[in-house]
Write a protein that holds these residues in place. Structure first.
Motif, PDB file in Angstrom:
ATOM      1  N   PRO A  76      23.610  38.152  20.166  1.00 37.19           N
ATOM      2  CA  PRO A  76      23.060  39.178  21.062  1.00 37.19           C
ATOM      3  C   PRO A  76      21.553  39.028  21.278  1.00 37.19           C
ATOM      4  O   PRO A  76      20.919  39.947  21.787  1.00 37.19           O
ATOM      5  CB  PRO A  76      23.380  40.482  20.321  1.00 37.19           C
ATOM      6  N   TYR A  77      21.005  37.892  20.936  1.00 38.30           N
ATOM      7  CA  TYR A  77      19.572  37.567  21.084  1.00 38.30           C
ATOM      8  C   TYR A  77      18.972  38.044  22.410  1.00 38.30           C
ATOM      9  O   TYR A  77      19.594  37.973  23.460  1.00 38.30           O
ATOM     10  CB  TYR A  77      19.447  36.041  20.986  1.00 38.30           C
ATOM     11  N   GLY A  78      17.736  38.512  22.348  1.00 40.94           N
ATOM     12  CA  GLY A  78      16.978  38.868  23.542  1.00 40.94           C
ATOM     13  C   GLY A  78      15.509  38.998  23.197  1.00 40.94           C
ATOM     14  O   GLY A  78      15.139  39.055  22.028  1.00 40.94           O
ATOM     15  N   TRP A 126      32.975  38.738  24.646  1.00 39.19           N
ATOM     16  CA  TRP A 126      31.638  39.327  24.734  1.00 39.19           C
ATOM     17  C   TRP A 126      31.193  39.465  26.190  1.00 39.19           C
ATOM     18  O   TRP A 126      30.081  39.077  26.546  1.00 39.19           O
ATOM     19  CB  TRP A 126      30.635  38.452  23.982  1.00 39.19           C
ATOM     20  N   GLY A 127      32.049  40.058  27.009  1.00 42.23           N
ATOM     21  CA  GLY A 127      31.756  40.158  28.448  1.00 42.23           C
ATOM     22  C   GLY A 127      30.434  40.855  28.739  1.00 42.23           C
ATOM     23  O   GLY A 127      29.735  40.516  29.708  1.00 42.23           O
ATOM     24  N   ASP A 128      30.050  41.811  27.881  1.00 41.96           N
ATOM     25  CA  ASP A 128      28.822  42.564  28.183  1.00 41.96           C
ATOM     26  C   ASP A 128      27.588  41.981  27.476  1.00 41.96           C
ATOM     27  O   ASP A 128      26.529  42.616  27.443  1.00 41.96           O
ATOM     28  CB  ASP A 128      28.992  44.065  27.878  1.00 41.96           C
ATOM     29  N   LEU A 129      27.735  40.766  26.917  1.00 43.81           N
ATOM     30  CA  LEU A 129      26.581  40.132  26.271  1.00 43.81           C
ATOM     31  C   LEU A 129      26.275  38.737  26.838  1.00 43.81           C
ATOM     32  O   LEU A 129      25.206  38.190  26.598  1.00 43.81           O
ATOM     33  CB  LEU A 129      26.816  40.017  24.759  1.00 43.81           C
ATOM     34  N   ILE A 130      27.242  38.170  27.560  1.00 42.85           N
ATOM     35  CA  ILE A 130      27.092  36.803  28.084  1.00 42.85           C
ATOM     36  C   ILE A 130      26.948  36.869  29.600  1.00 42.85           C
ATOM     37  O   ILE A 130      27.827  37.385  30.294  1.00 42.85           O
ATOM     38  CB  ILE A 130      28.323  35.958  27.706  1.00 42.85           C
ATOM     39  N   GLU A 144      18.456  42.508  29.008  1.00 40.72           N
ATOM     40  CA  GLU A 144      17.529  43.529  29.525  1.00 40.72           C
ATOM     41  C   GLU A 144      18.219  44.871  29.686  1.00 40.72           C
ATOM     42  O   GLU A 144      17.655  45.911  29.367  1.00 40.72           O
ATOM     43  CB  GLU A 144      17.010  43.106  30.905  1.00 40.72           C
ATOM     44  N   LYS A 145      19.428  44.823  30.210  1.00 44.28           N
ATOM     45  CA  LYS A 145      20.167  46.067  30.440  1.00 44.28           C
ATOM     46  C   LYS A 145      20.266  46.869  29.139  1.00 44.28           C
ATOM     47  O   LYS A 145      20.062  48.076  29.114  1.00 44.28           O
ATOM     48  CB  LYS A 145      21.569  45.733  30.960  1.00 44.28           C
ATOM     49  N   TYR A 146      20.573  46.175  28.039  1.00 53.36           N
ATOM     50  CA  TYR A 146      20.747  46.864  26.759  1.00 53.36           C
ATOM     51  C   TYR A 146      19.470  46.870  25.917  1.00 53.36           C
ATOM     52  O   TYR A 146      19.509  47.266  24.761  1.00 53.36           O
ATOM     53  CB  TYR A 146      21.884  46.204  25.963  1.00 53.36           C
ATOM     54  N   GLU A 147      18.372  46.375  26.494  1.00 49.84           N
ATOM     55  CA  GLU A 147      17.105  46.297  25.754  1.00 49.84           C
ATOM     56  C   GLU A 147      17.271  45.629  24.389  1.00 49.84           C
ATOM     57  O   GLU A 147      16.886  46.181  23.361  1.00 49.84           O
ATOM     58  CB  GLU A 147      16.489  47.697  25.588  1.00 49.84           C
ATOM     59  N   HIS A 149      28.857  44.269  23.131  1.00 48.10           N
ATOM     60  CA  HIS A 149      27.801  45.221  22.795  1.00 48.10           C
ATOM     61  C   HIS A 149      28.307  46.628  22.516  1.00 48.10           C
ATOM     62  O   HIS A 149      28.045  47.194  21.454  1.00 48.10           O
ATOM     63  CB  HIS A 149      26.754  45.252  23.909  1.00 48.10           C
ATOM     64  N   ASP A 150      29.017  47.206  23.473  1.00 50.10           N
ATOM     65  CA  ASP A 150      29.397  48.612  23.312  1.00 50.10           C
ATOM     66  C   ASP A 150      30.350  48.805  22.133  1.00 50.10           C
ATOM     67  O   ASP A 150      30.240  49.779  21.377  1.00 50.10           O
ATOM     68  CB  ASP A 150      30.015  49.139  24.610  1.00 50.10           C
ATOM     69  N   ALA A 151      31.251  47.846  21.965  1.00 53.11           N
ATOM     70  CA  ALA A 151      32.180  47.922  20.833  1.00 53.11           C
ATOM     71  C   ALA A 151      31.429  47.767  19.509  1.00 53.11           C
ATOM     72  O   ALA A 151      31.748  48.441  18.521  1.00 53.11           O
ATOM     73  CB  ALA A 151      33.250  46.842  20.961  1.00 53.11           C
TER      74      ALA A 151
END
Ligand SMILES: [Ca+2]
Ligand SMILES: [Ca+2]
Ligand SMILES: [Ca+2]
Ligand SMILES: [Ca+2]
Ligand SMILES: [Ca+2]
Lengths: 505, 505
Positions: A425-427, A446-450, A488-491, B233-235
């Motif tokens: 989840p690096y950012g 990991w659809g919401d991280l990649i 960015e979305k998840y800061e 992320h959310d999970a």
């Protein structure tokens, strides 16, 4: 396009890797049958390999067989002996300078012109630099209030970021290697996303003095707050807020304009790599990088310990002897640094790398270098140095994700592209990070991280060129601020992590 | 009690220090007149000192005069040549074991019994340990929500703290020196303020594996979350919250009870020291420490580079040869560590120290050791090690405030007392920090950052015993949770900073 089950890269390879986990008895190709269950991304022997014989992938020797291996056997990390690394004293330079780079479909982006020339910004951020970790507590209190009370008043400013770090005091500031952390800090003050506004928080008694961090004419009350001169916590927070307010006012005037891609500085790195990284995500990034270089942009790749075993391949791409010599000197420095710590390059691969099928550092190196595409290498940078040339650059940094990320930020990157096989989840807080995965199941999971999936290259559903072009467009959209990447979305903000090879005192 | 203007510590001293800045012509004592303006806390020559002659304070040789010095001259840091450090091969042990320690006015406090025995807690905190910095971004998002949504439901829990750090991957995990960071992490999991509840966040492919961090029977789904096994992320945030909820439920059952002071583990350190630190704040802390030791508590002091020049003084206080040998081995290790980085102990003093009148590391050492009082030293710890004895302990750590603080936390301290001359807003998230200043004007200026003022000792308005006793009571109040220190009130939290002398890869 067909669906691949096994990937053999070079005609001389005597192994291929599995696109999915397979069971004993599976037919690999022609007359090769798996002798046992083999995990996803792992190597299978395509021929009998005798004890001591070379195991070859990417057309290079990954290592020598410790025991005899039968055709169809799974080759895991315990079955190879590491070859000696390429000699740094017998390198050839400028013998492989590729000039037919792919044409970029777009030649401009919408960025923030940098006030001091040099690279453009991709974001508009108030960056608050600390000289020492002592000030972190009070500064974090002020930043919370600045973000709540002031930032909403300045709609053109994206964020307020405190560059907290572990450097600045309790360190051997006069050690020869202290040059690295000091340079990193100096260059961060001038990061293009900070718009030329300087806000430095100092304690007052630390070893990293203002004179080491700033040019003399920048050391002004409007740019620097020294806590030991202010009357306690509440007064310090008030001073920080008033300073931030006047900086935000100026930053709010910044406007995006259409700029040539030659104003962009992009960093590439990988982390949590697997055996697919080197055939999907990294080559796709390399293809995008070649297009950016063709458009005149500056693109850097890094991670010394990881590319050490491909030093000769990088050397051949260096545009001249001078650049090549700098490459050699950075790699020798790192060899000695590891030796002082009683380790060597074999210290690089992680348990995750091995689980992902990467048997050793040679195999990892070939995949890691793939991200740099084919462009000539115009410059080699010491950790945290700023480029003086445009084009493909080797920025010598550790491979550690957060240390490499921080060094590249100091070198001026305003966009980072991060390839991963295992997933992270690096950012970064200071610049957007686009994450590219090497295989389909990571994107599924990991659809919401990649952001970008390079997995279809492994299955044969897409080409390196197709995913590379997709990534190119994503990089333009994110750089231009038309799109936020998921980090960015998840800061998702990893801490700025200084590379300090000198002692702690 | 009279008002001091000049402080001479030992009868053999040929210098005294100024309590306030003085002008040329000021009469110091009898026949000594200042030849020039002298800043606060700086040294003045009480006799003529010839070139090469010793400059003596605390009855010890601070250095040798580089030029001849006249009676009444200001002696600054450029006028002394450093003496050779005490030899570690010719040490005497157990020759100065003081047994008449001051009696503590109170023998118990209100603390949280530690479930595994050992030290008691002073706070009730959900400590979330990370194996690697990669997880920081997502974890910080979860912690924000845990503090907002869950923590208010559990009124007996004080805080939720994520132990983010720069270790865990991109490091030479098999290097000999990696033992230090791994030990620090292992011991932090079991910090007494975390009440025996284990919550570890792992990425899944990092070098610091769960097996290195936890005992086998602790590696359970209820204690450990591996992000690469969760669907994005959310999970991940949802899983972290559910895990935190069950841990908070258990922590909420903890109750303070009356405990003997022998259940307490206290850490002492100083930072931003000046010439007063060694005559006011540090000796007052030493007096309080002696009372705690007399009551059976464990008290540790640290900062190897800072006390190196007083090694012989510490050696004489070691209870036996075995403890003395460990002291020697830790100090030799540090000598070599500095040497590898091409520096020596002279790398310790800061510009602030010098501005505050501390000419060199010998002068700083004498002041630094004063914080340990007079108690016999029962044990010497490697960085981050847990004590096995009760009493005064030398915990060998760097002097760097945040690294020393983090090492002492790993060693189990649940209260830190921090002495400062120049001033620092330092604080820790994991344990309360009481800040003691060395001079009145710092308290005047930083009233909301300094808990206890030892300045009246310099002016002669209070004795070391009086301020020491005041500090003792403050320590009892804060440990018992009846009082918040100022660093807690303002949530001043320095990051947990791992001491990693091994290479970054
Ligand atoms: Ca990498
Ligand atoms: Ca990396
Ligand atoms: Ca100190
Ligand atoms: Ca310190
Ligand atoms: Ca942090």
């Amino acid at each position: 396009m067909g669906f691949n089950h096994f990937i053999k890269i070079h005609e001389n390879d005597n192994v291929s890797i599995t696109v999915n986990a397979i069971s004993a008895g599976t037919v690999i190709m022609d007359d090769v049958v798996a002798n046992e269950n083999i995990p996803q991304g792992h190597k299978i022997a395509l021929v009998d390999i005798a004890e001591g014989e070379a195991i070859i992938r990417y057309g290079v020797i990954l290592g020598f067989a410790i025991q005899s291996i039968r055709k169809g056997d799974w080759i895991n990390e315990n079955m190879l002996q590491l070859p000696t690394p390429p000699s740094l004293d017998e390198m050839e330079f400028a013998t492989n300078l590729v000039t037919d780079l792919p044409e970029p479909p777009v030649k401009t982006f919408m960025g923030y012109p940098h006030p001091n020339g040099g690279f453009a910004g991709t974001r508009n951020i108030l960056g608050i630099i600390t000289t020492v970790q002592c000030v972190t507590g009070v500064l974090n209190n002020a930043v919370k209030r600045i973000k709540q009370e002031l930032l909403p008043l300045y709609p053109n400013v994206d964020d307020v970021v405190a560059i907290n770090h572990a450097y600045g005091c309790g360190v051997a500031i006069n050690a020869p290697e202290a040059a690295i952390p000091i340079r990193m800090m100096r260059n961060m003050v001038k990061h293009p996303n900070f718009g030329g506004e300087t806000m430095v928080i100092s304690l007052g008694c630390e070893k990293l003095t203002l004179e080491m961090l700033l040019d003399e004419q920048e050391i002004l009350p409007e740019n620097v707050l020294i806590l030991q001169n202010v009357n306690g916590h509440d007064a310090i927070v008030a001073e920080m807020m008033s300073m931030a307010d006047s900086k935000l006012k100026k930053l709010n005037e910044r406007k995006r304009v259409e700029l040539p891609l030659s104003d962009l500085c992009i960093g590439l790195q990988c982390g949590g790599s697997d055996a697919f990284s080197g055939v999907t995500a990294n080559p796709a990034a390399g293809y995008a990088a070649d297009m950016f270089v063709q458009a005149g942009a500056t693109v850097m790749f890094s991670e010394v310990t990881e590319v050490r075993d491909g030093a000769h391949i990088i050397g051949e791409r260096c545009v001249n002897e001078e650049v090549g010599r700098k490459l050699v000197s950075e790699m020798k420095w790192y060899d000695q640094y590891l030796e002082k710590g009683q380790v060597d390059r074999s210290a690089n691969p992680t348990p995750g790398n091995k689980k992902g099928g990467l048997s050793n550092i040679v195999e990892k190196a070939m995949g890691s270098i793939a991200k740099s595409g084919t462009s000539p290498i115009v410059e080699v940078l010491s950790p945290g140095e700023r480029p003086t040339k445009k084009g493909m650059i080797f920025a010598a940094t550790p491979a550690s994700d957060f240390v490499c990320g921080s060094c590249q930020l100091s070198s001026g990157v305003t966009l980072q592209v991060f390839m991963t096989g295992r997933g992270t989840p690096y950012g970064l807080a200071e610049a957007p990070v686009i994450k590219v995965c090497s295989r389909n199941n990571l994107k599924d999971m990991w659809g919401d991280l990649i952001d970008v999936n390079a997995g279809p290259i492994a299955t044969g559903e897409a080409t390196i060129q197709e995913i590379g072009t997709l990534l190119f467009h994503e990089m333009i959209e994110v750089s231009s601020g038309r799109k936020q990447c998921l980090a960015e979305k998840y800061e998702l903000h990893n801490d700025f992590t200084i590379f300090n090879p000198a002692p702690i005192t």
